[in-house]
Design a protein around this motif. Structure first.
Motif, PDB file in Angstrom:
ATOM      1  N   UNK A  71       0.894  -1.366  -0.269  1.00  0.00           N
ATOM      2  CA  UNK A  71      -0.071   0.262   0.047  1.00  0.00           C
ATOM      3  C   UNK A  71       0.916   1.332   0.171  1.00  0.00           C
ATOM      4  N   UNK A  72       2.013   1.171   0.714  1.00  0.00           N
ATOM      5  CA  UNK A  72       3.352   2.094   1.103  1.00  0.00           C
ATOM      6  C   UNK A  72       3.912   2.527  -0.538  1.00  0.00           C
ATOM      7  N   UNK A  73       4.231   2.141  -1.209  1.00  0.00           N
ATOM      8  CA  UNK A  73       4.506   1.710  -2.406  1.00  0.00           C
ATOM      9  C   UNK A  73       3.151   2.306  -3.693  1.00  0.00           C
ATOM     10  N   UNK A  74       2.050   1.656  -3.653  1.00  0.00           N
ATOM     11  CA  UNK A  74       1.192   1.635  -4.788  1.00  0.00           C
ATOM     12  C   UNK A  74       0.663   3.200  -4.283  1.00  0.00           C
ATOM     13  N   UNK A  75       0.580   3.556  -2.959  1.00  0.00           N
ATOM     14  CA  UNK A  75       0.113   5.295  -2.991  1.00  0.00           C
ATOM     15  C   UNK A  75       1.047   6.338  -2.881  1.00  0.00           C
ATOM     16  N   UNK A  76       2.419   5.837  -2.534  1.00  0.00           N
ATOM     17  CA  UNK A  76       3.359   7.022  -2.774  1.00  0.00           C
ATOM     18  C   UNK A  76       4.183   6.166  -3.661  1.00  0.00           C
ATOM     19  N   UNK A  77       4.318   6.190  -5.468  1.00  0.00           N
ATOM     20  CA  UNK A  77       5.216   5.373  -5.633  1.00  0.00           C
ATOM     21  C   UNK A  77       6.691   5.911  -5.788  1.00  0.00           C
ATOM     22  N   UNK A  83      11.725   4.396   0.630  1.00  0.00           N
ATOM     23  CA  UNK A  83      11.196   4.455   2.568  1.00  0.00           C
ATOM     24  C   UNK A  83      11.650   2.915   2.214  1.00  0.00           C
ATOM     25  N   UNK A  84      11.360   2.148   1.388  1.00  0.00           N
ATOM     26  CA  UNK A  84      10.856  -0.086   1.618  1.00  0.00           C
ATOM     27  C   UNK A  84      13.108   0.507   1.424  1.00  0.00           C
ATOM     28  N   UNK A  85      13.270   0.640   0.192  1.00  0.00           N
ATOM     29  CA  UNK A  85      15.216   0.244  -0.056  1.00  0.00           C
ATOM     30  C   UNK A  85      16.205   0.394   0.422  1.00  0.00           C
ATOM     31  N   UNK A  86      15.410   1.908   1.532  1.00  0.00           N
ATOM     32  CA  UNK A  86      16.289   2.375   2.804  1.00  0.00           C
ATOM     33  C   UNK A  86      15.864   1.704   4.535  1.00  0.00           C
ATOM     34  N   UNK A  87      14.327   1.525   4.472  1.00  0.00           N
ATOM     35  CA  UNK A  87      14.028   1.172   5.998  1.00  0.00           C
ATOM     36  C   UNK A  87      13.700   0.092   6.249  1.00  0.00           C
TER      37      UNK A  87
END
Length: 103
Positions: A71-77, A83-87
């Motif tokens: 959802x985070x990646x879908x809503x804020x591509x 954020x995903x790659x860093x944390x």
């Protein structure tokens, strides 16, 4: 009902993707700036987001965490992908390779 809503969203998206200038579109002018976020930059972001989705779904995270990351990646591509790659602690959540079925 759902199909008509989907079609309305689809046509609205297509209308918003039209050239913003009042004139005719010329391919040699600025292909990256065509519409709202399309072009080469949009294609690169789309490919990277799909790779994030595949990596998240193949991980050994709990299903709720998978859903939240997607959802985070879908809503804020762009921001979600960064954020995903860093944390996201990707090394700790790598799995053997099969998808884990949701209950």
């Amino acid at each position: 009902m759902i199909q008509s809503l989907f079609l309305q969203i689809l046509f609205t998206t297509l209308a918003l993707g039209a050239p913003l200038s009042g004139g005719e579109f010329h391919a040699e002018s600025n292909a990256i700036g065509y519409g709202t976020g399309g072009g080469i930059v949009g294609l690169i972001v789309l490919v990277l987001d799909v790779l994030v989705f595949i990596e998240v779904l193949k991980s050994n995270r709990p299903p709720l965490h998978k859903l939240l990351w997607c959802l985070v990646v879908f809503l804020f591509p762009i921001v979600g992908m960064l954020i995903y790659f860093l944390f996201s602690n990707r090394e700790a959540h790598k799995s053997g390779g099969a998808y884990e079925p949701l209950p």
